[in-house]
Write a protein that holds these residues in place. Structure first.
Motif, PDB file in Angstrom:
ATOM      1  N   VAL A  74     -44.265   5.377 -42.119  1.00  0.00           N
ATOM      2  CA  VAL A  74     -44.244   3.918 -42.063  1.00  0.00           C
ATOM      3  C   VAL A  74     -45.579   3.478 -41.486  1.00  0.00           C
ATOM      4  N   PRO A  75     -46.290   2.642 -42.211  1.00  0.00           N
ATOM      5  CA  PRO A  75     -47.582   2.201 -41.670  1.00  0.00           C
ATOM      6  C   PRO A  75     -47.366   1.350 -40.431  1.00  0.00           C
ATOM      7  N   PRO A  76     -48.327   1.357 -39.540  1.00  0.00           N
ATOM      8  CA  PRO A  76     -48.176   0.544 -38.332  1.00  0.00           C
ATOM      9  C   PRO A  76     -48.158  -0.939 -38.706  1.00  0.00           C
ATOM     10  N   PRO A  77     -47.507  -1.741 -37.896  1.00  0.00           N
ATOM     11  CA  PRO A  77     -47.476  -3.167 -38.215  1.00  0.00           C
ATOM     12  C   PRO A  77     -48.884  -3.754 -38.165  1.00  0.00           C
ATOM     13  N   PRO A  78     -49.132  -4.755 -38.988  1.00  0.00           N
ATOM     14  CA  PRO A  78     -50.463  -5.359 -38.962  1.00  0.00           C
ATOM     15  C   PRO A  78     -50.693  -6.052 -37.625  1.00  0.00           C
ATOM     16  N   PRO A  79     -51.924  -6.145 -37.224  1.00  0.00           N
ATOM     17  CA  PRO A  79     -52.198  -6.826 -35.955  1.00  0.00           C
ATOM     18  C   PRO A  79     -51.791  -8.296 -36.053  1.00  0.00           C
ATOM     19  N   PRO A  80     -51.371  -8.868 -34.943  1.00  0.00           N
ATOM     20  CA  PRO A  80     -50.975 -10.283 -35.003  1.00  0.00           C
ATOM     21  C   PRO A  80     -52.155 -11.150 -35.430  1.00  0.00           C
ATOM     22  N   ARG A  81     -51.846 -12.073 -36.297  1.00  0.00           N
ATOM     23  CA  ARG A  81     -52.925 -12.922 -36.801  1.00  0.00           C
ATOM     24  C   ARG A  81     -52.845 -14.287 -36.131  1.00  0.00           C
ATOM     25  N   LYS A  82     -53.973 -14.846 -35.950  1.00  0.00           N
ATOM     26  CA  LYS A  82     -54.047 -16.177 -35.350  1.00  0.00           C
ATOM     27  C   LYS A  82     -53.754 -17.205 -36.429  1.00  0.00           C
ATOM     28  N   VAL A  83     -52.862 -18.108 -36.122  1.00  0.00           N
ATOM     29  CA  VAL A  83     -52.495 -19.149 -37.059  1.00  0.00           C
ATOM     30  C   VAL A  83     -52.908 -20.487 -36.460  1.00  0.00           C
ATOM     31  N   ASP A  84     -53.638 -21.257 -37.230  1.00  0.00           N
ATOM     32  CA  ASP A  84     -54.018 -22.598 -36.815  1.00  0.00           C
ATOM     33  C   ASP A  84     -52.863 -23.530 -37.187  1.00  0.00           C
ATOM     34  N   VAL A  85     -51.971 -23.737 -36.230  1.00  0.00           N
ATOM     35  CA  VAL A  85     -50.737 -24.472 -36.498  1.00  0.00           C
ATOM     36  C   VAL A  85     -51.033 -25.918 -36.874  1.00  0.00           C
ATOM     37  N   ARG A  86     -52.040 -26.508 -36.259  1.00  0.00           N
ATOM     38  CA  ARG A  86     -52.353 -27.914 -36.538  1.00  0.00           C
ATOM     39  C   ARG A  86     -52.728 -28.121 -38.010  1.00  0.00           C
ATOM     40  N   SER A  87     -53.633 -27.291 -38.519  1.00  0.00           N
ATOM     41  CA  SER A  87     -54.042 -27.453 -39.923  1.00  0.00           C
ATOM     42  C   SER A  87     -52.903 -27.051 -40.868  1.00  0.00           C
ATOM     43  N   LEU A  88     -52.087 -26.085 -40.452  1.00  0.00           N
ATOM     44  CA  LEU A  88     -50.944 -25.682 -41.256  1.00  0.00           C
ATOM     45  C   LEU A  88     -49.933 -26.826 -41.356  1.00  0.00           C
ATOM     46  N   LYS A  89     -49.705 -27.503 -40.237  1.00  0.00           N
ATOM     47  CA  LYS A  89     -48.794 -28.657 -40.256  1.00  0.00           C
ATOM     48  C   LYS A  89     -49.328 -29.748 -41.186  1.00  0.00           C
ATOM     49  N   GLN A  90     -50.624 -30.028 -41.100  1.00  0.00           N
ATOM     50  CA  GLN A  90     -51.214 -31.053 -41.968  1.00  0.00           C
ATOM     51  C   GLN A  90     -51.053 -30.683 -43.441  1.00  0.00           C
ATOM     52  N   LYS A  91     -51.289 -29.422 -43.747  1.00  0.00           N
ATOM     53  CA  LYS A  91     -51.171 -28.951 -45.127  1.00  0.00           C
ATOM     54  C   LYS A  91     -49.751 -29.155 -45.648  1.00  0.00           C
ATOM     55  N   ALA A 148     -37.393 -32.573 -43.549  1.00  0.00           N
ATOM     56  CA  ALA A 148     -38.522 -31.664 -43.807  1.00  0.00           C
ATOM     57  C   ALA A 148     -39.727 -32.045 -42.950  1.00  0.00           C
ATOM     58  N   ARG A 149     -40.013 -33.322 -42.864  1.00  0.00           N
ATOM     59  CA  ARG A 149     -41.142 -33.770 -42.028  1.00  0.00           C
ATOM     60  C   ARG A 149     -40.910 -33.425 -40.564  1.00  0.00           C
ATOM     61  N   LYS A 150     -39.676 -33.603 -40.096  1.00  0.00           N
ATOM     62  CA  LYS A 150     -39.360 -33.313 -38.707  1.00  0.00           C
ATOM     63  C   LYS A 150     -39.519 -31.834 -38.401  1.00  0.00           C
ATOM     64  N   VAL A 151     -39.054 -30.974 -39.314  1.00  0.00           N
ATOM     65  CA  VAL A 151     -39.178 -29.524 -39.099  1.00  0.00           C
ATOM     66  C   VAL A 151     -40.650 -29.137 -38.970  1.00  0.00           C
ATOM     67  N   VAL A 152     -41.488 -29.646 -39.857  1.00  0.00           N
ATOM     68  CA  VAL A 152     -42.906 -29.272 -39.828  1.00  0.00           C
ATOM     69  C   VAL A 152     -43.611 -29.895 -38.630  1.00  0.00           C
ATOM     70  N   SER A 153     -43.356 -31.158 -38.350  1.00  0.00           N
ATOM     71  CA  SER A 153     -44.095 -31.823 -37.263  1.00  0.00           C
ATOM     72  C   SER A 153     -43.689 -31.339 -35.881  1.00  0.00           C
ATOM     73  N   THR A 154     -42.456 -30.837 -35.697  1.00  0.00           N
ATOM     74  CA  THR A 154     -42.026 -30.372 -34.373  1.00  0.00           C
ATOM     75  C   THR A 154     -42.195 -28.872 -34.211  1.00  0.00           C
ATOM     76  N   TRP A 155     -42.774 -28.214 -35.173  1.00  0.00           N
ATOM     77  CA  TRP A 155     -42.973 -26.765 -35.106  1.00  0.00           C
ATOM     78  C   TRP A 155     -43.956 -26.439 -33.994  1.00  0.00           C
ATOM     79  N   MET A 156     -43.677 -25.377 -33.265  1.00  0.00           N
ATOM     80  CA  MET A 156     -44.582 -24.984 -32.169  1.00  0.00           C
ATOM     81  C   MET A 156     -45.518 -23.901 -32.583  1.00  0.00           C
TER      82      MET A 156
END
Length: 157
Positions: A47-64, A149-157
């Protein structure tokens, strides 16, 4: 027929037995190498090792994804999407949002899988969309669905 005298030809048993010992030595070394390889190779499925945690830009993801929800809402307002297709599209948008923000493959999960994946807001929203996604006669409030849907995305941490 008469025999030809060929002084430069020799039968196979006139050579020294060292060549036989050399061949046996090479075969033994090959077998020893194979046995060592068999005994030292990894067992089971690797089993390959898990990928390293990736940084997610939550703000730009929410806007998208808020922009995607706005597109779906506009298509519904223009009459391109009925209530059923609206629910299906919003469910898919939220699933892809969850995938991009957490790495969980939510876009192919059932409602039960979403509950087990520790994505409570996405699970709750998709559960709201299920009746209208799968039953034509289900009651549906499109504005409430879009707001969820808007509430789920906008309140995501």
């Amino acid at each position: 027929m008469h025999a030809v005298d060929a002084p430069d030809l020799y039968g196979p048993f006139q050579y020294q037995p060292w060549w036989v010992l050399g061949v046996l030595l090479v075969v033994a070394l090959g077998m020893a190498y194979y046995v060592v390889w068999l005994l030292t190779r990894p067992r089971g499925i690797l089993v390959p090792p898990p990928p390293p945690p990736r940084k997610v830009d939550v703000r730009s993801l929410k806007q998208k994804y808020l922009a995607m929800i706005d597109e779906v809402a506009a298509e519904h307002a223009d009459g391109e999407l009925d209530a059923r297709r609206l629910s299906q599209r919003l469910s898919l948008v939220l699933r892809f949002f969850a995938h991009e923000s957490t790495g969980v493959v939510a876009e192919v999960m059932t409602l039960e899988d979403l509950a087990d994946a520790d994505l409570p807001t996405v699970h709750g929203a998709v559960a709201e969309y299920y009746p209208s996604s799968f039953r034509r006669t289900a009651r549906h409030d499109p504005d409430a669905a879009i707001d969820i849907a808007r509430k789920v995305v906008s309140t995501w941490m």
